[in-house]
Motif scaffolding. Sequence first.
Motif, PDB file in Angstrom:
ATOM      1  N   UNK A   1      11.538 -27.916  15.936  1.00  0.00           N
ATOM      2  CA  UNK A   1      10.357 -27.713  15.148  1.00  0.00           C
ATOM      3  C   UNK A   1       9.679 -26.424  15.595  1.00  0.00           C
ATOM      4  N   UNK A   2       9.331 -25.600  14.645  1.00  0.00           N
ATOM      5  CA  UNK A   2       8.686 -24.327  14.958  1.00  0.00           C
ATOM      6  C   UNK A   2       7.186 -24.517  15.093  1.00  0.00           C
ATOM      7  N   UNK A   3       6.644 -23.841  16.068  1.00  0.00           N
ATOM      8  CA  UNK A   3       5.178 -23.845  16.208  1.00  0.00           C
ATOM      9  C   UNK A   3       4.604 -22.894  15.171  1.00  0.00           C
ATOM     10  N   UNK A   4       3.535 -23.303  14.558  1.00  0.00           N
ATOM     11  CA  UNK A   4       2.877 -22.451  13.570  1.00  0.00           C
ATOM     12  C   UNK A   4       1.562 -21.952  14.144  1.00  0.00           C
ATOM     13  N   UNK A   5       1.407 -20.669  14.093  1.00  0.00           N
ATOM     14  CA  UNK A   5       0.182 -20.062  14.590  1.00  0.00           C
ATOM     15  C   UNK A   5      -0.716 -19.802  13.393  1.00  0.00           C
ATOM     16  N   UNK A   6      -1.883 -20.386  13.432  1.00  0.00           N
ATOM     17  CA  UNK A   6      -2.835 -20.153  12.352  1.00  0.00           C
ATOM     18  C   UNK A   6      -3.686 -18.950  12.690  1.00  0.00           C
ATOM     19  N   UNK A   7      -3.976 -18.169  11.692  1.00  0.00           N
ATOM     20  CA  UNK A   7      -4.814 -16.990  11.865  1.00  0.00           C
ATOM     21  C   UNK A   7      -6.273 -17.415  11.706  1.00  0.00           C
ATOM     22  N   UNK A   8      -6.825 -17.992  12.759  1.00  0.00           N
ATOM     23  CA  UNK A   8      -8.201 -18.459  12.727  1.00  0.00           C
ATOM     24  C   UNK A   8      -9.112 -17.338  13.207  1.00  0.00           C
ATOM     25  N   UNK A   9     -10.084 -16.969  12.383  1.00  0.00           N
ATOM     26  CA  UNK A   9     -10.986 -15.891  12.800  1.00  0.00           C
ATOM     27  C   UNK A   9     -11.860 -16.310  13.976  1.00  0.00           C
ATOM     28  N   UNK A  10     -12.270 -15.335  14.750  1.00  0.00           N
ATOM     29  CA  UNK A  10     -13.207 -15.587  15.845  1.00  0.00           C
ATOM     30  C   UNK A  10     -14.549 -15.992  15.251  1.00  0.00           C
ATOM     31  N   UNK A  11     -15.306 -16.827  15.959  1.00  0.00           N
ATOM     32  CA  UNK A  11     -16.609 -17.241  15.452  1.00  0.00           C
ATOM     33  C   UNK A  11     -17.532 -16.042  15.202  1.00  0.00           C
ATOM     34  N   UNK A  12     -18.184 -16.079  14.063  1.00  0.00           N
ATOM     35  CA  UNK A  12     -19.098 -14.992  13.696  1.00  0.00           C
ATOM     36  C   UNK A  12     -20.195 -15.509  12.784  1.00  0.00           C
ATOM     37  N   UNK A  13     -21.366 -14.902  12.907  1.00  0.00           N
ATOM     38  CA  UNK A  13     -22.495 -15.151  12.010  1.00  0.00           C
ATOM     39  C   UNK A  13     -22.731 -13.885  11.207  1.00  0.00           C
ATOM     40  N   UNK A  14     -22.708 -14.027   9.901  1.00  0.00           N
ATOM     41  CA  UNK A  14     -22.947 -12.916   8.983  1.00  0.00           C
ATOM     42  C   UNK A  14     -24.288 -13.172   8.316  1.00  0.00           C
TER      43      UNK A  14
END
Length: 135
Positions: A1-14
């Motif tokens: 089974x391949x590990x999937x890396x999610x492109x989760x953005x760093x926490x930010x307040x806009x």
Amino acid sequence: MKARVQNTPSPALWLYTPGEGHEKTALAVMAAASGTGAAFHPFGPESAGMKLRALLSGGGPVPAETPPEEPVLLLQGFDRKGLDAVLRALREKTAEMGAVPVALKALVTPTNLDWTVEALARELRQEHRLMHGEK
């Protein structure tokens, strides 16, 4: 089974502010971001016509036809624990600084990435009115 890396953005307040008069609010949001390790990105009416996807990726300004008249806070990349911490910090810093709380807040989601800031603010305003019995 391949590990999937999610492109989760760093926490930010806009934080969108419509112009002058929201300095304390901006300082409170900036302090909450700093205290929780989140990035802080202020922006104004010159970008209110942008889709969130373009705004968050650093696209050029697109003014709105009818820019929001009150601050709007976008919360990006928070997990549940981080969201709780930043909301708590926002309440504390807003009270400490005597700032006006930001009523219109939204998590950045796959659904609203293709909305403009202007359209999101309009939807948030409508939801806020319904939740608080305003007309």
